[in-house]
Design an enzyme around this catalytic site. Sequence first.
Site, mmCIF file in Angstrom:
data_model
loop_
_atom_site.group_PDB
_atom_site.id
_atom_site.type_symbol
_atom_site.label_atom_id
_atom_site.label_comp_id
_atom_site.label_asym_id
_atom_site.label_seq_id
_atom_site.Cartn_x
_atom_site.Cartn_y
_atom_site.Cartn_z
ATOM 1 N N HIS A 123 -1.120 -3.971 -9.144
ATOM 2 C CA HIS A 123 -2.484 -3.444 -9.317
ATOM 3 C C HIS A 123 -2.860 -2.379 -8.290
ATOM 4 O O HIS A 123 -3.958 -1.821 -8.345
ATOM 5 C CB HIS A 123 -3.511 -4.585 -9.356
ATOM 6 N N GLN A 172 0.820 -1.226 0.000
ATOM 7 C CA GLN A 172 0.000 0.000 0.000
ATOM 8 C C GLN A 172 0.847 1.265 0.000
ATOM 9 O O GLN A 172 0.308 2.362 -0.175
ATOM 10 C CB GLN A 172 -0.939 0.019 1.213
ATOM 11 N N CYS A 221 -17.049 -10.453 5.222
ATOM 12 C CA CYS A 221 -18.093 -11.460 5.403
ATOM 13 C C CYS A 221 -17.480 -12.841 5.253
ATOM 14 O O CYS A 221 -17.076 -13.232 4.174
ATOM 15 C CB CYS A 221 -19.162 -11.254 4.345
ATOM 16 N N THR A 224 7.630 -19.098 -16.278
ATOM 17 C CA THR A 224 7.746 -18.202 -17.437
ATOM 18 C C THR A 224 7.224 -16.824 -17.064
ATOM 19 O O THR A 224 6.169 -16.690 -16.448
ATOM 20 C CB THR A 224 6.951 -18.781 -18.630
HETATM 21 N N1 PLP Z 1 -0.516 -6.622 1.397
HETATM 22 C C1 PLP Z 1 -1.344 -5.579 1.520
HETATM 23 C C2 PLP Z 1 -1.052 -4.556 2.570
HETATM 24 C C3 PLP Z 1 -2.442 -5.439 0.690
HETATM 25 O O1 PLP Z 1 -3.265 -4.400 0.836
HETATM 26 C C4 PLP Z 1 -2.686 -6.429 -0.287
HETATM 27 C C5 PLP Z 1 -3.887 -6.363 -1.148
HETATM 28 O O2 PLP Z 1 -4.895 -5.798 -0.778
HETATM 29 C C6 PLP Z 1 -1.775 -7.501 -0.393
HETATM 30 C C7 PLP Z 1 -0.708 -7.564 0.462
HETATM 31 C C8 PLP Z 1 -1.959 -8.564 -1.422
HETATM 32 O O3 PLP Z 1 -1.584 -8.105 -2.698
HETATM 33 P P1 PLP Z 1 -2.065 -8.888 -4.007
HETATM 34 O O4 PLP Z 1 -3.497 -8.564 -4.207
HETATM 35 O O5 PLP Z 1 -1.210 -8.351 -5.119
HETATM 36 O O6 PLP Z 1 -1.816 -10.322 -3.767
#
Ligand code: PLP
Length: 385
Positions: free
Chosen positions: A200, A178, A324, A236
């Site tokens: 992402h 984050q 949930c 890969t």
């Molecule tokens: N760590 C944190 C702090 C996240 O907010 C997230 C996803 O929300 C992840 C790890 C996991 O990342 P990914 O969705 O790329 O597996």
Amino acid sequence: MNTIYFDNNATTKVAEEVLDEMNPLFCKLYGNPSSMHTFGGQISHRIRKAREQVAALLGCEPAEIIFTSCGTESDNAAIKGTLAAYPDRRKVITTRVEHPAVLSVCRDLENHGYTVVELSVNKPGRLDLAELEEHLDDDTAIVSIMYANNETGVIFPIDKIVEMVTDKDVVFHTDAVQAVGKIPLNLSKSNIDLLSLSGHKLHGPKGIGVLYVKKGTRLAPFMQGGHQEAGRRAGTENVPGIVGLGKACELVGQNLEEENNKVKYLRDKLENTILEKCPDSHLNGDNENRLPNTTNISFEFIEGEAILLMLDKFGICASSGSACTSGSLEPSHVLRAMGVPFTAAHGSIRFSLSRYNTEQEVDFTIEKLPPIINRLRELSPFVAK
Ligand code: PLP
């Protein structure tokens, strides 16, 4: 109806510039970068460029970047790879507010005989560093502490923590999923050994992540198979994902300060107006050390899910502090760890903004939300009539 997307800590829109870079790699330049022929081999320089782009954003060497499939894989690889490299050490230190990508790994390790210490946080979500000091010892293999919290945006004092951990000759990993793309990081000035990030969350594609491994850090490979990523992560390469992540990192590096100012202005306007117009609402999390894009607000006496459903009718996307699970509504483990009462944790909403949000979107939301809260309170059995 337009979508107003305030859920950027869940995932982000892929930047158009990122998509443009990725597009040719699906149907035109689809070769395998490990192939001997020119058609495949010509792809490898694109991976090299992406590695440089990521390294430039983080202030590290390209050779310290390992591409993975996501933030979750990077977190798993960091913790399990360190434990495999230090078989004599049986202790892991983390915090109670980590993402499940770290917390579930640690809880599973406990079932396999490891000692796991989960550090607590106080009301604003801050760690007590004395507690960390107390638990660091010769048996500790790794300390894994997130850079910034996904639910509240609270930023931990990573520089201080790293100093304490490296003093004791223990590996330090941070889940910076984050943080990267939202605040500046400079690994050239840091002793962080391992760092996870995810494409992402910073306007790159899904299905691509990075594990930064500081030169000289002992780490056993998590994925075994081919010799990709210099034998450190088999499989890969996801070439379009890698190239897209590289471009996303380049874009972040170009405009971070300016975008942060804009995002923070919008976040503050949204947050301040909600807190002012909605009685019995409270901010969750440290006001000072917080990501510029995140606000987490509890609304007393009502359910977060009900608020989300009503916001959704106006095309407004946010998320609630509750997850949930198997039919029962468990309030957020992060808010509970901060001592937020059960009912307030149930009524919490996270808004997380991005560079693509506008002031009109904020204005629309602060017009729609207070009547929603009033309406739900009228229906709530917890409010004295
Ligand atoms: N760590 C944190 C702090 C996240 O907010 C997230 C996803 O929300 C992840 C790890 C996991 O990342 P990914 O969705 O790329 O597996």
